[in-house]
Design an enzyme around this catalytic site. Sequence first.
Site, short mmCIF file in Angstrom:
data_model
loop_
_atom_site.label_atom_id
_atom_site.label_comp_id
_atom_site.label_asym_id
_atom_site.label_seq_id
_atom_site.Cartn_x
_atom_site.Cartn_y
_atom_site.Cartn_z
N HIS A 151 -6.29 0.29 1.66
CA HIS A 151 -5.11 0.78 0.93
C HIS A 151 -4.97 0.12 -0.44
CE1 HIS A 151 -2.97 2.22 4.89
NE2 HIS A 151 -4.17 2.71 4.74
N ASP A 156 -5.93 -1.12 6.22
CA ASP A 156 -4.68 -1.31 5.48
C ASP A 156 -5.01 -1.95 4.13
OD1 ASP A 156 -1.89 -1.88 4.81
OD2 ASP A 156 -1.44 -1.62 6.92
#
Length: 328
Positions: free
Chosen positions: A247, A224
């Site tokens: 991310h 993430d």
Amino acid sequence: HLHAALVFLPNNGGPAWAGPGGGAGAVYDVTRYGARPDGMTDATLPFLRAWADACRSPRPATVLVPPGMFLVGSATFMGPCATRAVTFNVAGTLLAPSGYGWDSASPGRWLTFESVEGLAVSGGTLDGRGAPLWACKQQQPQQPRLHCPSGASSLTISNSRDVVVDGLRSMNSELFHVVVLQSNGVTLNRVTVDAPEDSPNTDGIHIHMSSHVSVYDANIRTGDDCVSVGPGNSNLWIERVACGPGHGISIGSLGHQQGLDMEDVQNVTVKTTWFTGTSNGLRIKTWGSSKQGFVRGVTFEDATMTGVHNPIIIDQNYCPQKVGCSDR
Ligand SMILES: *[C@@H]1O[C@H](CO)[C@@H](O)[C@H](O)[C@H]1NC(C)=O
């Protein structure tokens, strides 16, 4: 006579004293409290007892975790402490019990430092053993919250000030790896984060309702955001971060929960970053439904991006599931 007297000294608990020049004051070695470096014996209580003694010490104190694998369950290292100089010095690896944080009573955290002023956490590896939880979420991509345990973040610094974390390695967290929550004056130096690219919700460093938090020389590979800046943050400095897979570095998402104040984010510098094979680079995301709050004084400077899908995104209409947003 002297030897006979020494035999009767308790041999567990109680401090050893650092040698001249050690500067660490009293040393509380977790193995003297019964922790075993075998990766199998539950060392939660020995860790908590060593912490309690160090925290009670009127002079600088060090909790020492020697090399080896220590199985530690959910633990809160609670302050305030008598001294403003407590060190948590970790040579070994802390291993989470498999499937910890899976009951509904779980606080969603594995290791927490709570209400401590003047703390240094040095070295150490945290292994959250998150794979079973990720597997559940991957099998239930539509409604993971309904079908999977909530899991736990690996390390949380909460309600604390003047904290330095140096050389920590966090791997395979169930959720966020390192969380800074409602704290002031926290420096994270040389933090390494490791989790697979497809591990859900494994943000590397998450900063929430805090100020004067600095991150230097982080190396983050995860599933993430590498660094996520949540609501209520100010005066953050993030410099020399390598991110990927991951991310990217995000501010937000902000404004999802209506009626909460303190959503504002201001004065954030993100400088000298390297993104390699990430889905995003630098990002600011706010929900379209948000009605108050602001993000201001953000500087993104000197970013190197290689194979980055969305290098720069400022999304003021964030709605990841594309449903339930008032303006859609
Ligand atoms: C912005 O934050 C930095 C720390 O990251 C701090 O040194 C600086 O004084 C802050 N600027 C303002 C205007 O508060």
